[in-house]
Scaffold this motif. Structure first.
Motif, PDB file in Angstrom:
ATOM      1  N   MET A  34     -31.909  -9.820  13.126  1.00  0.00           N
ATOM      2  CA  MET A  34     -32.434  -9.995  14.479  1.00  0.00           C
ATOM      3  C   MET A  34     -33.832 -10.616  14.451  1.00  0.00           C
ATOM      4  SD  MET A  34     -32.795  -7.183  17.424  1.00  0.00           S
ATOM      5  CE  MET A  34     -32.759  -7.828  19.071  1.00  0.00           C
ATOM      6  N   ARG A  35     -34.101 -11.431  15.469  1.00  0.00           N
ATOM      7  CA  ARG A  35     -35.326 -12.215  15.484  1.00  0.00           C
ATOM      8  C   ARG A  35     -36.507 -11.409  16.048  1.00  0.00           C
ATOM      9  NH1 ARG A  35     -36.240 -17.604  14.991  1.00  0.00           N
ATOM     10  NH2 ARG A  35     -37.964 -18.485  16.185  1.00  0.00           N
ATOM     11  N   CYS A  36     -37.650 -11.448  15.344  1.00  0.00           N
ATOM     12  CA  CYS A  36     -38.867 -10.782  15.826  1.00  0.00           C
ATOM     13  C   CYS A  36     -39.475 -11.577  16.974  1.00  0.00           C
ATOM     14  CB  CYS A  36     -39.877 -10.644  14.693  1.00  0.00           C
ATOM     15  SG  CYS A  36     -41.490 -10.067  15.255  1.00  0.00           S
ATOM     16  N   LYS A  37     -39.822 -10.879  18.059  1.00  0.00           N
ATOM     17  CA  LYS A  37     -40.337 -11.570  19.241  1.00  0.00           C
ATOM     18  C   LYS A  37     -41.795 -11.995  19.077  1.00  0.00           C
ATOM     19  CE  LYS A  37     -38.748 -10.173  23.363  1.00  0.00           C
ATOM     20  NZ  LYS A  37     -38.409  -9.229  24.460  1.00  0.00           N
ATOM     21  N   ILE A  38     -42.456 -11.524  18.021  1.00  0.00           N
ATOM     22  CA  ILE A  38     -43.861 -11.904  17.807  1.00  0.00           C
ATOM     23  C   ILE A  38     -44.000 -12.944  16.696  1.00  0.00           C
ATOM     24  CG2 ILE A  38     -46.134 -11.065  17.041  1.00  0.00           C
ATOM     25  CD1 ILE A  38     -45.537 -10.290  19.917  1.00  0.00           C
ATOM     26  N   CYS A  39     -43.461 -12.656  15.494  1.00  0.00           N
ATOM     27  CA  CYS A  39     -43.686 -13.589  14.379  1.00  0.00           C
ATOM     28  C   CYS A  39     -42.527 -14.554  14.177  1.00  0.00           C
ATOM     29  CB  CYS A  39     -44.022 -12.836  13.091  1.00  0.00           C
ATOM     30  SG  CYS A  39     -42.594 -12.115  12.256  1.00  0.00           S
ATOM     31  N   GLY A  40     -41.370 -14.273  14.809  1.00  0.00           N
ATOM     32  CA  GLY A  40     -40.263 -15.219  14.754  1.00  0.00           C
ATOM     33  C   GLY A  40     -39.375 -15.102  13.530  1.00  0.00           C
ATOM     34  N   CYS A  41     -39.669 -14.171  12.622  1.00  0.00           N
ATOM     35  CA  CYS A  41     -38.816 -14.027  11.442  1.00  0.00           C
ATOM     36  C   CYS A  41     -37.506 -13.341  11.840  1.00  0.00           C
ATOM     37  CB  CYS A  41     -39.531 -13.241  10.341  1.00  0.00           C
ATOM     38  SG  CYS A  41     -39.471 -11.459  10.599  1.00  0.00           S
ATOM     39  N   GLU A  42     -36.551 -13.285  10.914  1.00  0.00           N
ATOM     40  CA  GLU A  42     -35.229 -12.722  11.242  1.00  0.00           C
ATOM     41  C   GLU A  42     -35.085 -11.307  10.676  1.00  0.00           C
ATOM     42  OE1 GLU A  42     -32.950 -14.073  13.157  1.00  0.00           O
ATOM     43  OE2 GLU A  42     -33.931 -16.016  13.456  1.00  0.00           O
ATOM     44  N   ASP A  43     -36.209 -10.635  10.467  1.00  0.00           N
ATOM     45  CA  ASP A  43     -36.218  -9.398   9.697  1.00  0.00           C
ATOM     46  C   ASP A  43     -36.328  -8.141  10.571  1.00  0.00           C
ATOM     47  OD1 ASP A  43     -36.072  -8.018   7.366  1.00  0.00           O
ATOM     48  OD2 ASP A  43     -38.154  -8.347   6.761  1.00  0.00           O
ATOM     49  N   ALA A  44     -35.895  -8.209  11.837  1.00  0.00           N
ATOM     50  CA  ALA A  44     -36.064  -7.061  12.733  1.00  0.00           C
ATOM     51  C   ALA A  44     -34.786  -6.228  12.811  1.00  0.00           C
ATOM     52  CB  ALA A  44     -36.453  -7.543  14.120  1.00  0.00           C
ATOM     53  N   ALA A  45     -34.957  -4.914  12.982  1.00  0.00           N
ATOM     54  CA  ALA A  45     -33.809  -4.003  13.057  1.00  0.00           C
ATOM     55  C   ALA A  45     -34.151  -2.826  13.973  1.00  0.00           C
ATOM     56  CB  ALA A  45     -33.468  -3.493  11.660  1.00  0.00           C
ATOM     57  N   VAL A  46     -33.155  -2.059  14.366  1.00  0.00           N
ATOM     58  CA  VAL A  46     -33.389  -0.882  15.224  1.00  0.00           C
ATOM     59  C   VAL A  46     -34.181   0.164  14.433  1.00  0.00           C
ATOM     60  CG1 VAL A  46     -32.287   1.025  16.462  1.00  0.00           C
ATOM     61  CG2 VAL A  46     -31.308  -1.282  16.593  1.00  0.00           C
ATOM     62  N   THR A  47     -35.276   0.660  15.017  1.00  0.00           N
ATOM     63  CA  THR A  47     -36.089   1.684  14.339  1.00  0.00           C
ATOM     64  C   THR A  47     -35.947   3.033  15.021  1.00  0.00           C
ATOM     65  OG1 THR A  47     -38.310   2.174  13.483  1.00  0.00           O
ATOM     66  CG2 THR A  47     -38.222   1.241  15.676  1.00  0.00           C
ATOM     67  N   TYR A  48     -35.474   3.040  16.274  1.00  0.00           N
ATOM     68  CA  TYR A  48     -35.285   4.298  17.025  1.00  0.00           C
ATOM     69  C   TYR A  48     -34.255   4.063  18.105  1.00  0.00           C
ATOM     70  CZ  TYR A  48     -36.200   8.072  20.363  1.00  0.00           C
ATOM     71  OH  TYR A  48     -36.060   9.125  21.231  1.00  0.00           O
ATOM     72  N   GLU A  49     -33.385   5.037  18.298  1.00  0.00           N
ATOM     73  CA  GLU A  49     -32.448   4.960  19.416  1.00  0.00           C
ATOM     74  C   GLU A  49     -32.356   6.340  20.038  1.00  0.00           C
ATOM     75  OE1 GLU A  49     -28.637   3.270  18.515  1.00  0.00           O
ATOM     76  OE2 GLU A  49     -28.039   3.264  20.624  1.00  0.00           O
ATOM     77  N   GLY A  50     -32.720   6.424  21.304  1.00  0.00           N
ATOM     78  CA  GLY A  50     -32.707   7.719  21.982  1.00  0.00           C
ATOM     79  C   GLY A  50     -33.440   7.604  23.300  1.00  0.00           C
ATOM     80  N   LYS A  51     -33.611   8.728  23.975  1.00  0.00           N
ATOM     81  CA  LYS A  51     -34.361   8.710  25.237  1.00  0.00           C
ATOM     82  C   LYS A  51     -35.841   8.478  24.947  1.00  0.00           C
ATOM     83  CE  LYS A  51     -30.974  11.361  27.713  1.00  0.00           C
ATOM     84  NZ  LYS A  51     -30.651  12.404  28.690  1.00  0.00           N
ATOM     85  N   ILE A  52     -36.517   7.800  25.854  1.00  0.00           N
ATOM     86  CA  ILE A  52     -37.953   7.573  25.686  1.00  0.00           C
ATOM     87  C   ILE A  52     -38.684   7.982  26.964  1.00  0.00           C
ATOM     88  CG2 ILE A  52     -37.604   5.707  24.026  1.00  0.00           C
ATOM     89  CD1 ILE A  52     -38.390   3.707  26.221  1.00  0.00           C
ATOM     90  N   ARG A  53     -39.995   8.081  26.867  1.00  0.00           N
ATOM     91  CA  ARG A  53     -40.812   8.523  28.001  1.00  0.00           C
ATOM     92  C   ARG A  53     -40.724   7.521  29.149  1.00  0.00           C
ATOM     93  NH1 ARG A  53     -46.833   9.018  28.454  1.00  0.00           N
ATOM     94  NH2 ARG A  53     -46.991   8.253  26.329  1.00  0.00           N
ATOM     95  N   ASP A  54     -40.657   8.037  30.345  1.00  0.00           N
ATOM     96  CA  ASP A  54     -40.612   7.189  31.531  1.00  0.00           C
ATOM     97  C   ASP A  54     -41.699   7.678  32.484  1.00  0.00           C
ATOM     98  OD1 ASP A  54     -39.769   5.253  33.304  1.00  0.00           O
ATOM     99  OD2 ASP A  54     -38.170   6.473  34.155  1.00  0.00           O
ATOM    100  N   GLY A  55     -42.897   7.084  32.365  1.00  0.00           N
ATOM    101  CA  GLY A  55     -44.008   7.513  33.218  1.00  0.00           C
ATOM    102  C   GLY A  55     -44.697   8.732  32.639  1.00  0.00           C
TER     103      GLY A  55
END
Ligand SMILES: [Zn+2]
Length: 307
Positions: free
Chosen positions: A1-22
């Motif tokens: 997956m492509r990194c939205k900042i540096c553009g490399c293809e080395d990105a992956a899921v680091t967390y999956e779950g509920k997150i804070r909302d406000g």
């Protein structure tokens, strides 16, 4: 997956779950995916699901985060942070200068700066806060882009704390700040890290608090290096700061929820200082400040130097 900042293809899921909302204690109803770039360390999600411009201009953001958008309430909640901000900037650089605060809220920090600065520019999308600052005599803009028409290359000092993690495009944010700076001007851009020690020890209990719908980004030193390179900024460095003490860590261990600046009798000042200074030296602290100087030769800070 492509990194939205540096553009490399080395990105992956680091967390999956509920997150804070406000506010603390509010969570998303759905699980969210957070991605992390293996090269630059940037963490992001794509699920803010709202028009961010409208959100920050209205009172909705502060109401969701703090339960109020009242100016006096802003002071009550944020005046205590000014001393920490002076720790990042020092006090020597403001006198007689043109100073801008990007995302200044109701201007709690700028109220101190205006006593010594020649001109103070308050950049803040919230219309309520802008109105208050206009009445207090500040030069006021909604966005850095609007300030550029009049102040391109004319701002000596830029401060921006806890803002870049909220914006849609951090690269553009950095470019606009740099364009505002005068030759020799200096910018301080502070943002929370992913607090690696807390993540390692507490896992999901901490991550569901750390990751937030309001923060599409968790930036790292590598993120700033990648963005700086893209827009030709060479005079920059990143400093590490630990904002929360050992008591906060112990409270988290015991209660699995935030205890803010909780203290314990057995935690002496020496222990607390050692905790903070070790995390900063190991680059595992909960906050970083990117310092940018437009004239590279004048830069004497730590971090990367290309000449
Ligand atoms: Zn990257």
């Amino acid at each position: 997956m492509r990194c939205k900042i540096c553009g490399c293809e080395d990105a992956a899921v680091t967390y999956e779950g509920k997150i804070r909302d406000g506010r603390v204690g509010n969570y998303t109803s759905e699980k969210m995916k957070l991605f992390r770039c293996g090269r630059c360390g940037t963490i992001w999600h794509d699920n803010s699901g709202r028009d961010s411009r409208e959100y920050y201009q209205s009172e909705a953001y502060r109401n969701e985060l703090e339960g109020t958008s009242d100016v006096d309430a802003f002071y009550r909640l944020h005046d205590g942070e000014s001393l920490e901000k002076f720790r990042y900037t020092g006090t020597e650089i403001f006198r007689g200068k043109t100073v801008a605060d990007i995302g200044c809220g109701a201007g709690a920090f700028l109220d101190y700066i205006q006593a010594v600065a020649a001109r103070v520019i308050a950049i803040e999308p919230s219309e309520t806060y802008r109105e208050s600052m206009r009445k207090r005599g500040y030069t006021v803009f909604g966005y850095a882009q609007e300030a550029l028409e009049e102040y391109r290359g004319k701002v000596d000092v830029i401060v921006s704390f806890d803002v870049i993690e909220h914006v849609e495009d951090p690269q553009t944010f950095l470019e606009e700040a740099y364009a505002l700076l005068s030759n020799g001007g200096k910018a301080f851009i502070g943002t929370p890290t992913d607090a690696p020690v807390m993540r390692e020890v507490l896992g999901g209990a901490y991550e569901s608090f750390l990751f937030s719908t309001q923060h599409p980004w968790v930036l790292s030193e590598g993120s700033f290096a990648a963005m700086a390179e893209r827009c030709g900024i060479t005079g920059f460095g990143v400093r590490y700061y630990q904002r929360y003490g050992l008591g906060n860590f112990v409270y988290w261990l015991l209660n699995r929820q935030p205890g803010r600046h909780k203290g314990y009798d057995f935690i002496t000042k020496t222990m607390d200082r050692a905790w903070i200074s070790e995390l900063e030296q190991q680059k595992k602290s909960d906050y970083i400040v990117c310092e940018i100087v437009k004239d590279v030769c004048a830069y004497e800070g730590s971090g990367e130097k290309d000449r």
